[in-house]
Motif scaffolding. Structure first.
Motif, PDB file in Angstrom:
ATOM      1  N   ASP A 106       1.348  -8.525   5.643  1.00  0.00           N
ATOM      2  CA  ASP A 106       0.887  -7.139   5.603  1.00  0.00           C
ATOM      3  C   ASP A 106       0.794  -6.493   6.981  1.00  0.00           C
ATOM      4  O   ASP A 106       0.043  -5.537   7.181  1.00  0.00           O
ATOM      5  N   PHE A 143      -6.866  -5.696  -6.239  1.00  0.00           N
ATOM      6  CA  PHE A 143      -6.395  -4.413  -5.716  1.00  0.00           C
ATOM      7  C   PHE A 143      -6.514  -3.362  -6.807  1.00  0.00           C
ATOM      8  O   PHE A 143      -6.757  -3.683  -7.981  1.00  0.00           O
ATOM      9  N   THR A 144      -6.388  -2.114  -6.406  1.00  0.00           N
ATOM     10  CA  THR A 144      -6.363  -1.017  -7.373  1.00  0.00           C
ATOM     11  C   THR A 144      -4.917  -0.547  -7.463  1.00  0.00           C
ATOM     12  O   THR A 144      -4.289  -0.275  -6.426  1.00  0.00           O
ATOM     13  N   ASP A 145      -4.377  -0.492  -8.667  1.00  0.00           N
ATOM     14  CA  ASP A 145      -2.954  -0.134  -8.771  1.00  0.00           C
ATOM     15  C   ASP A 145      -2.751   1.381  -8.685  1.00  0.00           C
ATOM     16  O   ASP A 145      -3.716   2.150  -8.609  1.00  0.00           O
ATOM     17  N   VAL A 146      -1.482   1.799  -8.705  1.00  0.00           N
ATOM     18  CA  VAL A 146      -1.135   3.206  -8.487  1.00  0.00           C
ATOM     19  C   VAL A 146      -1.776   4.126  -9.544  1.00  0.00           C
ATOM     20  O   VAL A 146      -2.032   5.298  -9.280  1.00  0.00           O
ATOM     21  N   THR A 167       0.814  -1.234   0.000  1.00  0.00           N
ATOM     22  CA  THR A 167       0.000   0.000   0.000  1.00  0.00           C
ATOM     23  C   THR A 167       0.841   1.275   0.000  1.00  0.00           C
ATOM     24  O   THR A 167       0.430   2.278  -0.565  1.00  0.00           O
ATOM     25  N   ARG A 168       1.995   1.227   0.648  1.00  0.00           N
ATOM     26  CA  ARG A 168       2.788   2.448   0.801  1.00  0.00           C
ATOM     27  C   ARG A 168       3.727   2.630  -0.391  1.00  0.00           C
ATOM     28  O   ARG A 168       3.893   1.726  -1.200  1.00  0.00           O
ATOM     29  N   GLU A 179       2.009   1.398  -3.654  1.00  0.00           N
ATOM     30  CA  GLU A 179       0.898   2.366  -3.601  1.00  0.00           C
ATOM     31  C   GLU A 179      -0.403   1.791  -4.146  1.00  0.00           C
ATOM     32  O   GLU A 179      -1.145   2.474  -4.844  1.00  0.00           O
ATOM     33  N   VAL A 180      -0.645   0.500  -3.833  1.00  0.00           N
ATOM     34  CA  VAL A 180      -1.931  -0.093  -4.221  1.00  0.00           C
ATOM     35  C   VAL A 180      -2.973   0.250  -3.150  1.00  0.00           C
ATOM     36  O   VAL A 180      -2.630   0.590  -2.014  1.00  0.00           O
ATOM     37  N   THR A 181      -4.236   0.164  -3.530  1.00  0.00           N
ATOM     38  CA  THR A 181      -5.331   0.343  -2.558  1.00  0.00           C
ATOM     39  C   THR A 181      -6.327  -0.805  -2.730  1.00  0.00           C
ATOM     40  O   THR A 181      -6.215  -1.585  -3.687  1.00  0.00           O
ATOM     41  N   ASP A 182      -7.289  -0.862  -1.828  1.00  0.00           N
ATOM     42  CA  ASP A 182      -8.414  -1.820  -1.922  1.00  0.00           C
ATOM     43  C   ASP A 182      -7.979  -3.285  -1.977  1.00  0.00           C
ATOM     44  O   ASP A 182      -8.642  -4.109  -2.611  1.00  0.00           O
ATOM     45  N   THR A 183      -6.862  -3.633  -1.334  1.00  0.00           N
ATOM     46  CA  THR A 183      -6.417  -5.044  -1.345  1.00  0.00           C
ATOM     47  C   THR A 183      -7.509  -5.940  -0.758  1.00  0.00           C
ATOM     48  O   THR A 183      -7.999  -5.681   0.346  1.00  0.00           O
TER      49      THR A 183
END
Ligand code: FAD
Ligand code: DHB
Length: 391
Positions: free
Chosen positions: A159, A140-143, A33-34, A122-126
């Motif tokens: 994680d 997931f949603t990518d950067v 995520t980071r 920097e992914v979101t929604d894993t």
């Protein structure tokens, strides 16, 4: 996307696992995520136990550690008026190394980059799916904001304590154990040469203090503070004055050298274990499965030990279709997890003070025993310098 092992989290557990798997030709994709910079600069652990150093060296990650790290024979334990050195090498034949988690992380990132490892930062929604089938996947949603699906043979949750993997184990399957401590640590990094050659753990009626280090020019120090402490209430002068008092500045001519503070943060303390560390095709490793209070310097070392056990289990499962090691992963890893959970709790409760005068007398008695009895000292040394990976 498809890979053999989907790894969630690019901290030490996730990156080391991808490195170990690659040694046996197993492909993995890591999502995080980071940003890469954020993960690389997080100030966290500083002590590597013997088996962590051996494992890193055995897979080509020991060169800079040997060059720039600092080998310590033991630690000092003290209380007002007394300081005792425990020599782990004499007691157990094993030493520890001072090498920051930031440095371990840099070495891992460099090794994975050189090998062309796919890491999505920097992914979101894993989210984790179909873990109790042989076709699990992660979305997931990518950067760039695109929705992604990563199919894998196995998903590994590396994680940390806030990631989604631990929660993906269904209720009714998982159990958890927790202890929250009534104090936190205020940690500082300072641009000043350490005032000690090896770490000092200090019991004091005002609260625990510790003197650690990162290099010959950077010191890392900690103070016990109440939960809910705001760093804004701790000026640099107040911090150095408290450290001087608790660490015994002036006793037997010992001096604590203050210097510019470059980082200040408050760290709450808890013990937490979730079992089992495997559910179907999901495996948990590191802080995703367990948290220890930092007093025993075990968090990073446990994360390394977990993936040291998990990697060969996944190689056997995926290459030889042999599930034996994968089936015993959780039990094998948990033996060490509970040993370290006990050791971290024991160090924490021996050294942190409360308002209870009875507790204080027990703590001092325990400290006298640990520093004067060969059996007591060896027990501490064996746990601190670390048990063999397979323990
Ligand atoms: P982490 O290092 O936490 O890595 C997990 C990774 O997963 C993170 O990069 C995170 O961003 C990522 N992630 C989270 N959610 C998602 C998601 N949804 N999708 C994708 N990725 C995700 N241990 C010690 O031994 N001594 C110490 O002094 C010490 N100090 C510490 C100070 C702090 C502030 C903290 C938090 C921990 C400290 N620890 C210390 C513990 C030690 O740092 C950890 O045990 C170690 O980092 C565990 O490694 P890990 O890879 O399991 O987890
Ligand atoms: C450090 C942290 C610890 O929790 C510990 O027990 C020893 C050293 C450190 O940050 O250097």
């Amino acid at each position: 996307m498809r890979t053999e092992v989907a790894i969630i989290g690019a901290g030490p557990a996730g990156l080391l696992l991808s490195h170990l798997l690659a040694q046996d030709g197993i492909e993995s994709v890591v999502i995080e995520t980071r940003s890469a910079d954020y993960v690389a600069s997080r100030i966290r652990a500083g002590v590597l136990e013997h088996s962590t150093v051996e494992l890193l060296e055995s897979v080509g990650l020991g060169d800079r550690l040997r060059r720039e790290g600092d080998e310590h024979r033991g630690i000092y334990l003290q209380w007002p008026g007394e300081r005792h050195h425990l020599d782990f090498v004499d007691l157990t034949g094993r030493s520890v190394w001072i090498y920051g988690q930031t440095e371990v992380q840099k070495d891992l990132v460099a090794a994975r980059a050189a090998a062309g490892q796919e890491i999505h930062y920097e992914v979101t929604d894993t989210a984790l799916h179909d873990l109790d089938t042989e076709r699990p996947y992660v979305t997931f949603t990518d950067v760039d904001g695109a929705a992604q699906r990563l199919d894998a043979d196995v998903v590994v949750g590396c994680d940390g304590s806030f990631g989604p993997s631990r929660a993906a184990v269904p209720d009714g399957v998982k159990d958890s154990w927790e202890r929250v401590y009534p104090y936190s640590w205020l940690g500082i990094l300072a641009d000043v040469a350490p005032s000690t050659d090896e770490l000092i753990y200090a019991w004091h009626p005002d609260g625990f203090a510790m003197h650690s280090m990162r290099s010959s020019t950077v010191s890392r120090l900690y103070l016990q503070v109440p939960n809910g402490t705001d760093v804004a209430d701790w000026s640099d002068d107040r911090i150095w004055d408290s450290l001087a008092t608790r660490l015994g500045h002036g006793h037997d001519g010992w001096q604590l050298n203050p210097g510019p503070i470059t980082e200040k943060s408050v760290l709450p303390m808890r013990s937490f274990v979730q079992t089992p560390m495997r559910h179907g095709r999901l495996f948990l490793a590191g802080d995703a499965a367990h948290i220890v209070p930092p007093t025993g310097a075990k968090g990073l070392n446990l994360a390394v030990a977990d993936v040291g056990i998990l990697a060969p289990a996944l190689v056997a499962l995926l290459r030889k279709k042999d599930p034996t090691l994968a089936d015993s992963y959780s039990d094998n890893a948990l033996r060490r997890v509970w040993r370290c959970t006990h050791f971290s709790w024991w160090m924490t409760t021996m050294l942190h003070t409360s308002d209870d005068p009875f507790d204080a007398q027990l703590q001092l008695s325990q400290l006298r025993w640990v520093t004067s009895s060969w059996a007591g000292a060896t027990g501490l040394a064996e746990n601190y310098a670390g048990l063999p990976i397979g323990f």
